[in-house]
Every structure is written in structure tokens, then in C-alpha cells.
Design a protein around this motif. Structure first.
Motif, PDB file in Angstrom:
ATOM      1  N   ASP A  16       0.836  -1.197   0.000  1.00  0.00           N
ATOM      2  CA  ASP A  16       0.000   0.000   0.000  1.00  0.00           C
ATOM      3  C   ASP A  16       0.875   1.254   0.000  1.00  0.00           C
ATOM      4  N   PHE A  17       0.904   1.970  -1.101  1.00  0.00           N
ATOM      5  CA  PHE A  17       1.755   3.156  -1.227  1.00  0.00           C
ATOM      6  C   PHE A  17       1.403   4.211  -0.184  1.00  0.00           C
ATOM      7  N   GLU A  18       0.120   4.402   0.073  1.00  0.00           N
ATOM      8  CA  GLU A  18      -0.310   5.418   1.036  1.00  0.00           C
ATOM      9  C   GLU A  18       0.180   5.088   2.450  1.00  0.00           C
ATOM     10  N   VAL A  19       0.144   3.825   2.802  1.00  0.00           N
ATOM     11  CA  VAL A  19       0.648   3.400   4.113  1.00  0.00           C
ATOM     12  C   VAL A  19       2.142   3.692   4.218  1.00  0.00           C
ATOM     13  N   ASN A  20       2.874   3.411   3.139  1.00  0.00           N
ATOM     14  CA  ASN A  20       4.314   3.698   3.133  1.00  0.00           C
ATOM     15  C   ASN A  20       4.574   5.183   3.358  1.00  0.00           C
ATOM     16  N   LEU A  21       3.849   6.025   2.639  1.00  0.00           N
ATOM     17  CA  LEU A  21       4.054   7.464   2.756  1.00  0.00           C
ATOM     18  C   LEU A  21       3.750   7.953   4.164  1.00  0.00           C
ATOM     19  N   ALA A  22       2.668   7.460   4.755  1.00  0.00           N
ATOM     20  CA  ALA A  22       2.300   7.877   6.111  1.00  0.00           C
ATOM     21  C   ALA A  22       3.359   7.467   7.123  1.00  0.00           C
ATOM     22  N   GLN A  23       3.853   6.224   7.000  1.00  0.00           N
ATOM     23  CA  GLN A  23       4.858   5.732   7.944  1.00  0.00           C
ATOM     24  C   GLN A  23       6.161   6.500   7.815  1.00  0.00           C
ATOM     25  N   ILE A  24       6.606   6.687   6.590  1.00  0.00           N
ATOM     26  CA  ILE A  24       7.892   7.357   6.369  1.00  0.00           C
ATOM     27  C   ILE A  24       7.796   8.824   6.769  1.00  0.00           C
ATOM     28  N   GLY A  25       6.681   9.450   6.412  1.00  0.00           N
ATOM     29  CA  GLY A  25       6.497  10.838   6.794  1.00  0.00           C
ATOM     30  C   GLY A  25       6.530  11.024   8.292  1.00  0.00           C
ATOM     31  N   VAL A  42      13.643   3.161  -3.275  1.00  0.00           N
ATOM     32  CA  VAL A  42      12.231   3.051  -3.681  1.00  0.00           C
ATOM     33  C   VAL A  42      11.303   2.669  -2.519  1.00  0.00           C
ATOM     34  N   VAL A  43      11.495   3.342  -1.398  1.00  0.00           N
ATOM     35  CA  VAL A  43      10.816   2.958  -0.161  1.00  0.00           C
ATOM     36  C   VAL A  43       9.315   3.226  -0.211  1.00  0.00           C
ATOM     37  N   PHE A  44       8.869   4.140  -1.050  1.00  0.00           N
ATOM     38  CA  PHE A  44       7.452   4.491  -1.075  1.00  0.00           C
ATOM     39  C   PHE A  44       6.601   3.508  -1.879  1.00  0.00           C
ATOM     40  N   PHE A  58       2.288   8.137  -8.249  1.00  0.00           N
ATOM     41  CA  PHE A  58       2.354   8.348  -6.801  1.00  0.00           C
ATOM     42  C   PHE A  58       3.596   9.150  -6.413  1.00  0.00           C
ATOM     43  N   SER A  59       4.666   9.004  -7.174  1.00  0.00           N
ATOM     44  CA  SER A  59       5.892   9.755  -6.886  1.00  0.00           C
ATOM     45  C   SER A  59       5.668  11.262  -6.967  1.00  0.00           C
ATOM     46  N   LYS A  60       4.694  11.686  -7.764  1.00  0.00           N
ATOM     47  CA  LYS A  60       4.372  13.112  -7.820  1.00  0.00           C
ATOM     48  C   LYS A  60       3.823  13.584  -6.478  1.00  0.00           C
ATOM     49  N   LYS A  61       2.973  12.766  -5.869  1.00  0.00           N
ATOM     50  CA  LYS A  61       2.430  13.092  -4.544  1.00  0.00           C
ATOM     51  C   LYS A  61       3.534  13.080  -3.499  1.00  0.00           C
ATOM     52  N   VAL A  62       4.414  12.077  -3.577  1.00  0.00           N
ATOM     53  CA  VAL A  62       5.539  11.983  -2.643  1.00  0.00           C
ATOM     54  C   VAL A  62       6.419  13.225  -2.750  1.00  0.00           C
ATOM     55  N   THR A  63       6.716  13.623  -3.976  1.00  0.00           N
ATOM     56  CA  THR A  63       7.576  14.784  -4.189  1.00  0.00           C
ATOM     57  C   THR A  63       6.957  16.038  -3.579  1.00  0.00           C
ATOM     58  N   GLU A  64       5.680  16.264  -3.804  1.00  0.00           N
ATOM     59  CA  GLU A  64       5.005  17.429  -3.229  1.00  0.00           C
ATOM     60  C   GLU A  64       5.074  17.411  -1.703  1.00  0.00           C
ATOM     61  N   TYR A  65       4.867  16.235  -1.132  1.00  0.00           N
ATOM     62  CA  TYR A  65       4.896  16.097   0.331  1.00  0.00           C
ATOM     63  C   TYR A  65       6.306  16.357   0.880  1.00  0.00           C
ATOM     64  N   LEU A  66       7.319  15.785   0.243  1.00  0.00           N
ATOM     65  CA  LEU A  66       8.683  15.952   0.735  1.00  0.00           C
ATOM     66  C   LEU A  66       9.171  17.394   0.576  1.00  0.00           C
ATOM     67  N   LEU A  67       8.708  18.069  -0.459  1.00  0.00           N
ATOM     68  CA  LEU A  67       9.048  19.487  -0.600  1.00  0.00           C
ATOM     69  C   LEU A  67       8.535  20.278   0.604  1.00  0.00           C
ATOM     70  N   LYS A  68       7.354  19.918   1.107  1.00  0.00           N
ATOM     71  CA  LYS A  68       6.771  20.626   2.249  1.00  0.00           C
ATOM     72  C   LYS A  68       7.522  20.337   3.547  1.00  0.00           C
ATOM     73  N   ILE A  69       7.835  19.069   3.787  1.00  0.00           N
ATOM     74  CA  ILE A  69       8.424  18.733   5.095  1.00  0.00           C
ATOM     75  C   ILE A  69       9.942  18.883   5.124  1.00  0.00           C
ATOM     76  N   SER A  70      10.531  19.257   3.988  1.00  0.00           N
ATOM     77  CA  SER A  70      11.994  19.457   3.961  1.00  0.00           C
ATOM     78  C   SER A  70      12.378  20.914   4.210  1.00  0.00           C
ATOM     79  N   ILE A  75      16.272  15.603   3.083  1.00  0.00           N
ATOM     80  CA  ILE A  75      15.770  14.244   2.907  1.00  0.00           C
ATOM     81  C   ILE A  75      16.316  13.696   1.596  1.00  0.00           C
ATOM     82  N   ILE A  76      16.859  12.485   1.661  1.00  0.00           N
ATOM     83  CA  ILE A  76      17.396  11.831   0.472  1.00  0.00           C
ATOM     84  C   ILE A  76      16.666  10.507   0.308  1.00  0.00           C
ATOM     85  N   THR A  77      16.118  10.298  -0.881  1.00  0.00           N
ATOM     86  CA  THR A  77      15.339   9.091  -1.134  1.00  0.00           C
ATOM     87  C   THR A  77      15.411   8.757  -2.612  1.00  0.00           C
TER      88      THR A  77
END
Length: 245
Positions: A16-25, A42-44, A58-70, A75-77
Motif C-alpha cells: 500500500d503506497f499510502e501506508v508507506n508514505l504515512a509511515q515514512i512521513g 524506492v521505499v514508497f 504516486f511519486s508526484k504526490k511523494v515529491t510534493e509532500y517531501l518538498l513541504k516537510i523538507s 531528505i534523500i530518497t
């Protein structure tokens, strides 16, 4: 003392990609301000060969999220991204709300059939980059085995190695990351997956070769005194550049 708090994540990647993003975030946001955090490769999404289009989207969503929390940390991924007709395994460095460096995986792992699903990246993308004036470099998993790629980041003070490294070759990962630190007289941050068939072995290794690791933890961390890089390069001089401090 010039110091940086370094973090290597050691976690499982789920279907589940969403679960991965929530956990890593959640884990990243637990790391303090001004730290540097490395995730496994490729952890997400995992390699998701049957879901490449979905993973790329999904990587587009990940990128937007990481831009916010960085905004207050680095963060290197790595993530699956499509460019034109081809998929790439892109390593990205997020710093102060921007992507400051990107390199596509150049050496694809034949045993894992990566060459059947990914386009190899341009070797010229494997270059040093800077985080708060600290010279850094990165090798993506299988690239760790190639000395010609070590040379491309020679001089880096911190080297990052995200991975999905198999359990059967655990000793290889741990030996090569330690050798990378000693040969480059640099800190090495290694982050491997904790999935059942993966090696774990996430670690932070000093320029002298001291290894800080714990296969039972989701986060391995170290307050790194970056003066150790210069001290080691002066102590045993092998021609690596010294910084003016």
C-alpha cells in the motif's frame, strides 16, 4: 564543532503506497530540525514492476509532500518516475523546500531484472552536491559495487547509500559501505530495507571506519562531528582535498 545529525531509516516497504508514505512521513518528522535523513531505495512503492505507471504517478504526490516537510531538514530518497516512454529509479535530494540534486540509477541490478523495467541513468548525473556547505555524494544500491562510480564522488564529506539489498549478500553491503567510508575518509550513511528478504545493515560509518548500526531499529542516528573528516585526511594523507575551517 561543525556537526550534523544523520539519520538512516530501516523500515519495511508495503504493498500500500499510502501506508508507506504515512509511515515514512511520520518517521522523518520525528527527526529534529537541521538533520539529514536517508531512506531505503524506492521505499514508497517498492520495485512494483506490475504497477509502474501507478508508482510513477504516486511519486508526484511523494515529491510534493517531501518538498513541504523538507523546509527544516534534508531528505534523500529514491522513487520511480517516468520520463517520456521510460521509467527511471531517481535519487532525489530535498533541502529547504527544493530538490537540489537528482540522479537516475546508472547501474541496474541484472539479478533483480531491473534492466527489463528501468532505463539506465546518465553517469554524468552522479556528481557531488552540497547541503549547507557540506560536500556530499550518493550511490544507489547496486552502484556501490563499482569503483569507477566511487571516483565520481571522491572528496565528498558525507556519502549516502540507499538500498534494497538482499539478505543473501548482507556481508557485501556492510563490507562495501565500511570500505567506502575508509577509502574516502568520509561519513557514510547507509539505509537498507527491513523487508524479510532484505539485509538490513543500515548504518552510519565514520571516516575512521567506526560503524554505528542496529538491525532491530527503524532509525539509526549519529551526531556527526564533520571535523573528523579533515582530521582523518590530515592524519593519513592520501591526497583527498582538505577544507579550510
Amino acid at each position: 564543532m561543525i556537526s550534523k545529525r544523520l539519520y538512516a531509516l530501516q523500515i519495511k516497504t508495503r504493498q500500500d503506497f499510502e501506508v508507506n508514505l504515512a509511515q515514512i512521513g511520520d518517521l522523518i518528522q520525528k527527526c529534529p530540525q537541521d538533520s539529514i535523513v536517508l531512506t531505503p531505495e524506492v521505499v514508497f512503492s517498492g520495485f512494483a514492476y506490475q504497477r509502474m505507471e501507478e508508482a510513477s504517478d504516486f511519486s508526484k504526490k511523494v515529491t510534493e509532500y517531501l518538498l513541504k516537510i523538507s523546509n527544516d531538514k534534508s531528505i534523500i530518497t529514491t522513487m520511480i518516475e517516468k520520463n517520456g516512454n521510460y521509467f527511471y529509479n531517481n535519487l532525489k535530494v530535498f533541502h529547504k523546500g527544493e530538490v537540489i540534486h537528482k540522479q537516475a540509477k546508472h547501474k541496474l541490478f541484472l539479478l533483480g531484472e531491473e534492466h527489463l523495467h528501468f532505463q539506465a541513468g546518465n553517469i554524468e548525473e552522479i556528481t557531488p552536491f552540497f547541503i549547507d556547505g557540506i560536500q556530499c555524494g550518493a550511490l544507489n544500491c547496486f552502484e556501490l559495487r563499482f569503483i569507477d562510480l566511487w571516483k565520481r564522488i571522491c572528496g565528498a564529506e558525507i556519502i549516502f547509500v540507499p538500498a534494497q539489498w538482499g539478505k543473501a549478500r548482507k556481508d557485501h553491503y556492510e563490507t562495501l559501505t565500511k570500505a567506502l567510508a575508509i577509502a574516502n575518509q568520509a561519513f557514510v550513511v547507509a539505509s537498507d530495507s527491513a523487508n524479510d528478504q532484505m539485509a538490513k545493515g543500515s548504518a552510519i560509518i565514520t571516516p575512521y571506519g567506526l560503524v554505528y548500526k542496529d538491525d532491530g531499529r527503524e532509525i539509526v542516528s549519529l551526531e556527526a562531528d564533520l571535523n573528523e573528516v579533515n582530521k582523518m585526511r590530515k592524519y593519513i594523507h592520501i591526497g583527498l582535498e582538505l577544507k579550510n575551517v
